[in-house]
Design a protein around this motif. Structure first.
Motif, PDB file in Angstrom:
ATOM      1  N   THR A 197      -8.631  -2.244  17.655  1.00  0.00           N
ATOM      2  CA  THR A 197      -9.329  -3.538  17.626  1.00  0.00           C
ATOM      3  C   THR A 197      -8.631  -4.510  16.692  1.00  0.00           C
ATOM      4  O   THR A 197      -8.465  -5.694  17.016  1.00  0.00           O
ATOM      5  CB  THR A 197     -10.794  -3.348  17.187  1.00  0.00           C
ATOM      6  OG1 THR A 197     -11.368  -2.267  17.933  1.00  0.00           O
ATOM      7  CG2 THR A 197     -11.598  -4.599  17.431  1.00  0.00           C
TER       8      THR A 197
ATOM      9  N   PRO B 214     -10.300  -0.505  21.964  1.00  0.00           N
ATOM     10  CA  PRO B 214     -11.257  -0.643  20.858  1.00  0.00           C
ATOM     11  C   PRO B 214     -12.349   0.417  20.966  1.00  0.00           C
ATOM     12  O   PRO B 214     -13.071   0.465  21.957  1.00  0.00           O
ATOM     13  CB  PRO B 214     -11.842  -2.045  21.060  1.00  0.00           C
ATOM     14  CG  PRO B 214     -10.884  -2.755  21.956  1.00  0.00           C
ATOM     15  CD  PRO B 214     -10.298  -1.690  22.831  1.00  0.00           C
TER      16      PRO B 214
ATOM     17  N   GLU C 265     -14.718  -8.000  15.436  1.00  0.00           N
ATOM     18  CA  GLU C 265     -13.569  -8.013  14.530  1.00  0.00           C
ATOM     19  C   GLU C 265     -13.113  -9.440  14.247  1.00  0.00           C
ATOM     20  O   GLU C 265     -12.757  -9.782  13.106  1.00  0.00           O
ATOM     21  CB  GLU C 265     -12.424  -7.187  15.117  1.00  0.00           C
ATOM     22  CG  GLU C 265     -11.129  -7.201  14.322  1.00  0.00           C
ATOM     23  CD  GLU C 265     -11.239  -6.585  12.936  1.00  0.00           C
ATOM     24  OE1 GLU C 265     -10.310  -6.801  12.128  1.00  0.00           O
ATOM     25  OE2 GLU C 265     -12.239  -5.903  12.647  1.00  0.00           O
TER      26      GLU C 265
END
Length: 378
Positions: free
Chosen positions: A364, A178, A38
């Motif tokens: 995330t 996440p 990310e």
């Protein structure tokens, strides 16, 4: 608990540099890689270095994900007196010293710890140098390393509420874990076709992790005749070690759609096919069940530190979002409960509704928001 705010990165004189430390299990490695992905998506020039423990799975999994990793000669304390425990202080000292040299060479803007003993030397070295540090705690019962270092770091991203009993409340951000958001995007029609299942039958999914779970495997093998008689079809993820035996046990039931699978590559489709899931209660498995909204029976592993899987399971059970069967009771009770739940659509719907409310689909993104904001303030 403070709410997180969306962060928009300002221009930087050089790309961000971040060290992500920790590992030991897939439950630590996957969140670490998800955070890195990310960050890289939002900051394509970001320089990311992983630090793990030599000999552990992160030393192969992280490079497979496309990132550089440096190993430390560090291991956790054994539960009994061993020669390795006598060497523990020496290994910690050497690992902290090596971590300090890495920080001097890499010059990170921030350090992220995802748990596991490999994160301790890096977080100690970073906080001693006033480098911003963030911890991501996956479980409802905090890990020892994260608890010990919580007062030294700047932010602590957690997956469960009530974590003030482990960490300073003013540092907490409730983000969730996440997980792959695509895990919840599978089509049931595609899933049934992919696994060769019947749309007319109910489907049970059994997952015990990549290595498998002996208790789940033994209970499932003993229940194959019952599942056949009840007209239930099965996706049984056995793990590598148990698969040869499980495949032999399941072969006589192949016509009834009772399948033993060594590993499930398309978990999105496995979840989409399932009416009910039997699972261990690792942090990421629980988060996936929340995101997919699946009625589940959790069988916590008894072979984990601080019995944290039971605590993860209870975080759902106490909100009427899952059922729990102990590992010790699984052989006698697991499939009684599974068959009862499969035949109770109203109870399934109740569990589905409650567990979906515990999902954090943007976990995330929120964690990286916090990381970027931390570096910007610094």
């Amino acid at each position: 608990m403070p709410k997180t705010t969306l962060y928009s990165a300002s221009s930087q004189p050089r790309p961000y540099r971040v060290i992500i430390s920790g590992g030991g299990t897939g439950g630590h490695i996957f969140p670490a890689v998800a955070i890195a992905n990310e960050l890289r998506r939002r900051q394509p020039d970001a320089e990311i270095l992983f630090v793990g423990a030599n000999g552990r799975m992160e030393m192969t999994r992280v490079p497979e994900a496309g990132y550089q990793i440096v190993g430390l000669d560090i291991a956790g304390l054994q539960r009994r007196l061993t020669p390795q425990n006598l060497l523990f202080p020496v290994k910690v000292f050497r690992s902290v010293r090596k971590a300090g040299k890495l920080l001097q060479e890499f010059k990170p803007d921030a350090v992220v710890g995802v748990g596991g003993y490999a994160s301790a030397p890096v977080l100690l070295a970073a906080t001693s140098r006033n480098i911003p540090a963030l911890i991501q705690e996956q479980n409802s019962y905090a890990g020892l390393v994260n608890k010990l270092l919580s007062r030294r770091v700047n932010k602590i991203c957690v997956a469960y509420d009530g974590m003030e009993k482990f960490f300073p409340a003013d540092k907490l951000v409730l983000t969730g874990n996440p997980v792959r958001t695509e895990i919840a995007s599978g089509s049931r029609a595609e899933a049934l076709q992919f696994f060769g299942l019947s749309p007319e039958k109910k489907t049970l999914l059994v997952i015990g992790g990549s290595l498998g779970a002996r208790t789940l495997n033994e209970a499932t093998a003993a229940a194959l005749t019952r599942l056949q008689a009840a007209g239930i079809q099965l996706l049984w993820q056995t793990g590598k070690l148990y698969y040869p035996k499980a495949a032999e046990q399941a072969t006589p039931f192949a016509a009834d759609k009772l399948q033993a699978l060594e590993f499930v590559q398309r978990m999105d489709l496995a979840y989409a096919a399932a009416d009910v899931v039997i699972s261990r209660a690792g942090a990421l498995s629980v988060s996936e069940l929340c995101l997919t909204g699946k009625p589940s029976i959790l069988v916590p592993s008894p072979n984990v530190a601080e019995d944290h899987q039971t605590k993860n399971a209870l975080a759902l059970v106490n909100k009427d979002a899952a059922l729990l069967v102990s590992d010790a009771d699984a052989s006698a009770q697991l499939y009684d409960q599974a068959l009862a739940l499969l035949n109770d659509p109203a109870r399934q719907q109740q569990l589905r509704r409650n567990v979906s409310q515990l999902a954090y689909p943007n976990a995330t993104t929120t964690i990286v928001d916090e990381l970027l904001a931390l570096m910007d303030r610094a």
